[in-house]
Design a protein around this motif. Structure first.
Motif, mmCIF file in Angstrom:
data_model
loop_
_atom_site.group_PDB
_atom_site.id
_atom_site.type_symbol
_atom_site.label_atom_id
_atom_site.label_comp_id
_atom_site.label_asym_id
_atom_site.label_seq_id
_atom_site.Cartn_x
_atom_site.Cartn_y
_atom_site.Cartn_z
ATOM 1 N N TYR A 268 -3.050 7.430 5.394
ATOM 2 C CA TYR A 268 -2.293 7.835 4.210
ATOM 3 C C TYR A 268 -2.911 7.230 2.953
ATOM 4 O O TYR A 268 -3.215 6.032 2.907
ATOM 5 C CB TYR A 268 -0.831 7.403 4.342
ATOM 6 N N GLN A 269 -3.110 8.040 1.944
ATOM 7 C CA GLN A 269 -3.699 7.584 0.692
ATOM 8 C C GLN A 269 -2.605 7.408 -0.359
ATOM 9 O O GLN A 269 -1.946 8.372 -0.756
ATOM 10 C CB GLN A 269 -4.748 8.592 0.186
ATOM 11 N N GLU A 270 -2.404 6.165 -0.790
ATOM 12 C CA GLU A 270 -1.428 5.894 -1.836
ATOM 13 C C GLU A 270 -1.902 6.489 -3.156
ATOM 14 O O GLU A 270 -3.102 6.489 -3.468
ATOM 15 C CB GLU A 270 -1.219 4.390 -1.996
ATOM 16 N N THR A 271 -0.975 7.003 -3.946
ATOM 17 C CA THR A 271 -1.326 7.658 -5.209
ATOM 18 C C THR A 271 -0.966 6.841 -6.445
ATOM 19 O O THR A 271 -1.358 7.209 -7.556
ATOM 20 C CB THR A 271 -0.623 9.023 -5.303
ATOM 21 N N LEU A 471 12.222 1.645 -8.863
ATOM 22 C CA LEU A 471 11.237 0.667 -8.396
ATOM 23 C C LEU A 471 11.631 0.106 -7.023
ATOM 24 O O LEU A 471 10.779 -0.062 -6.150
ATOM 25 C CB LEU A 471 11.103 -0.466 -9.411
ATOM 26 N N ILE A 472 12.918 -0.191 -6.846
ATOM 27 C CA ILE A 472 13.372 -0.689 -5.538
ATOM 28 C C ILE A 472 13.115 0.365 -4.467
ATOM 29 O O ILE A 472 12.580 0.082 -3.388
ATOM 30 C CB ILE A 472 14.867 -1.055 -5.561
ATOM 31 N N SER A 473 13.498 1.600 -4.766
ATOM 32 C CA SER A 473 13.305 2.682 -3.806
ATOM 33 C C SER A 473 11.827 2.885 -3.488
ATOM 34 O O SER A 473 11.455 3.102 -2.327
ATOM 35 C CB SER A 473 13.899 3.974 -4.371
ATOM 36 N N ASP A 474 10.977 2.795 -4.498
ATOM 37 C CA ASP A 474 9.534 2.955 -4.271
ATOM 38 C C ASP A 474 8.995 1.846 -3.362
ATOM 39 O O ASP A 474 8.121 2.094 -2.521
ATOM 40 C CB ASP A 474 8.786 2.940 -5.599
#
Length: 629
Positions: A268-271, A471-474
């Motif tokens: 998986y590539q983080e964006t 931000l918490i959800s991310d």
């Protein structure tokens, strides 16, 4: 050698150390090149090692390399935080060459972590420098030696400190058997243990002995977890005959590598930007055991009903808005792993409540609804007193102990001013080896580096605004993606029998009134509360007749309305003739629910209970009666 003898020898050695250092001489000299200047086994003290940065040090007897103690390094807020020891420059002379060694181990980081040994010193220009001495990587739960037998101290060095840190992460770790000696002195240690699938004895090669170990392990069981991991050649989370066949094929030259699992998350590539990826990574205080989470993800992916639940204070409650972190992170789970409408949502956040109230509410609000993934968030509502420590630990154990084996994740937040119960909560998470997501750590680092400003997260002293909730959800979403990588895969989970503060309240819950025998409300009038199954009010001036009942169990908790500097009264609770008092006027209170343990005994038995106001001229509200079964 017995532990008592080892401790005696260590104490004697410490005395010799002090005497020799006072005299400015090495401890022992076996030859010109083998002078031992310090040998710190931490049996009886820190031996001048101190915390670096925010790190704290204490003796720990849980898993020493040898002897009875090692040195625990905890409370780290950055990878460079660790343990350090100032070197006596009359012994360790600038330009001289010496041998240094120290063993390290971690149980709270990832499946494999890298340690550094370095020298911090001041050079001739007055600049502080950091010089690498040794580096080693090891698996979780395995000791590794950091050693360099020919390290030359820079010729212009002064004010030098030997220190141990990690390449990344803020997890706790242990050190043991730290040694400083003369040049070319070989110091025995555990060596480096790196995971190589098929290399079950960790000698660096795959050969016949590894095949024998796998076959023996399948019949008689493996000697330790690291063997089980290395033996899982196809990385399917199981140890079976297929693993032995793969090693046999490898040895016969039929295959030159083992098949890798088809795991989309490995590639998986983080964006997000590099800065935000670091922020997300910093929030993973501890990956913990991922076995239960992986099982629940697979359950959701198969189309079976899966429930994600959140319990905490007002940050979790989020005013019931879809912008709160709980709803956002639930949406990510449902959309990523669900197959339609099979993922359910429970938000059991309740403003102003601590984990003591959460413990009493958990069974009715989330556990009886078969919660599969449970987030626990109380870090800005709890406090240092024992009741909060024990209740939080009991809540974690209560959730873990459910028959459907839920995955439990601890979420830690902070106030704008920095208030958080992270230090005491992470100890519970580490004991149970569950994932810990720390917004405290991530935010603190981001504020210090300038990546974020406080107004980018906070709407007031405690609460995140919509962007803060995002931000918490991310961070939670990022955690899911990391937890599902093959390198972070755990195959099984067992609830440990140990505790940090005490989890004896873990069977506690608000009990239905119909399970209280001989119940009499006395002068308490029936009332209601939207979040509790029943309630009773005592109004000042009422006849002061006690509420009485009998039940079976170990303890009694009272959930009640509390406030600061209020006219709320004091409730006397008498159980089996022993009286305690609960004051509705509490130091930490906002007019919402609080809970206290009024009575506890070690064995279950009949509890004869009476609740009576100490002063009939005051008000008091009972919002639940908790019983520890």
């Amino acid at each position: 050698m017995s532990k008592k003898l080892k401790k005696f020898l260590s104490s004697s050695f410490a005395l010799l150390t002090a005497l020799s250092m006072t005299a400015g001489m090495p401890l022992f000299t076996s030859s010109a090149d083998e002078s031992f200047y310090f040998m710190d086994h931490f049996e009886d003290g820190n031996h001048s090692w101190t915390g670096r940065g925010a790190a704290k040090l204490q003796l720990d007897s849980s898993d020493p390399y040898d002897g009875v103690n090692s040195l625990l390094v905890s409370g780290r807020t950055a990878a460079w935080n660790g343990a350090m020891k100032e070197l006596d420059m009359t012994l360790f002379k600038p330009g001289g060459t010496y041998s240094f060694s120290c063993n390290a181990m971690q149980n709270a980081g990832g499946s494999s972590e890298t340690f550094y040994m370095k020298l911090q010193y001041v050079d001739a220009s007055g600049t502080t420098k950091y010089d690498p001495i040794a580096e080693a990587t090891t698996m979780k739960g395995e000791w590794v030696q950091l050693a360099n037998s020919e390290y030359t101290i820079p010729s212009d060095a002064s004010s030098a400190f030997l220190y141990i840190e990690t390449a990344e992460g803020t997890f706790d770790f242990l050190i043991d058997n730290a040694v400083g000696a003369g040049e070319a002195t070989e110091i025995e240690g555990p060596g480096e243990k790196k995971l190589k699938y098929g290399d079950v004895d960790y000698d660096g090669i795959i050969n016949i002995p590894d095949l024998c170990l796998v076959k023996d392990g399948l019949v008689n069981g493996f000697s330790d977890t690291s063997q089980k991991v290395a033996a899982d050649c196809n990385r399917d989370g199981k140890n079976d005959a297929e693993d032995a066949i793969l090693i046999q094929q490898y040895l016969l030259g039929l295959i030159d590598e083992f098949p890798k699992p088809d795991n989309v998350w490995d590639n998986y590539q983080e964006t997000a930007t590099p800065q935000m990826q670091k922020f997300y990574s910093d929030s993973i205080y501890q990956m913990g055991n991922t076995a239960r989470l992986r099982q629940k993800v697979e359950q959701a992916e198969s189309g079976k009903e899966t429930t994600v639940a959140y319990i905490g204070g007002s940050i979790t409650e989020g005013n019931g808005l879809d912008t709160c972190y709980a709803k956002r992170s639930y949406n990510y789970f449902a959309q990523t792993f669900g197959t339609g409408n099979n993922v359910k949502y429970i938000n059991a956040g309740l403003s102003g409540t601590s984990s003591v109230v959460g413990l009493m509410r958990a069974k009715n609000d989330i556990l009886n609804k078969n919660a599969d993934v449970i987030f626990i968030e109380f870090s800005v509502n709890d406090h240092p007193e024992e009741i909060y420590k024990k209740s939080f630990e009991s809540l974690v154990k209560q959730c873990l102990s459910q028959p459907n084996d839920p995955a439990v994740i601890i979420l830690i937040t902070r106030s704008k001013g920095g208030y958080s119960m992270q230090e005491q909560m992470v100890k519970v998470g580490q004991n149970f080896n569950v994932p810990i997501i720390s917004m405290d750590t991530a935010l603190t680092k981001a504020f210090e580096s300038g990546t974020l400003k406080k107004e980018d997260y906070f709407s007031d002293e405690y609460h995140p605004h919509a962007a803060g909730n995002a931000l918490i959800s991310d961070c939670i979403s990022y955690f899911y993606r990391q937890a599902l990588k093959t390198e972070n895969m755990s195959t099984e989970y067992t609830i440990p029998g140990t505790s940090v503060y005490g989890s004896e309240y873990y069977t506690g819950t608000i009990i239905p009134l119909n399970e209280l025998t001989n119940f009499n409300a006395g002068s308490f009038q029936t009332s209601s509360h939207p979040r509790f199954p029943y309630a009773f009010n005592f109004q000042k001036g009422s006849a002061n007749n006690p509420m009485t009942f009998r039940t079976q169990g170990k303890g009694i908790f009272i959930v009640y309305k509390s406030n600061q500097n209020s006219s709320l009264g004091i409730l006397d609770v008498t159980v089996n003739g022993k009286k305690s008092s609960i004051n509705g006027n509490r130091k930490y209170a906002w007019g919402g629910p609080e809970s206290d343990c009024a009575y506890f005994q070690n064995t279950s038995g009949e509890l004869n209970v009476s609740l009576k106001m100490q002063n009939a001229g005051t008000d008091f509200s009972i919002w639940g009666i908790g019983v520890v079964k």
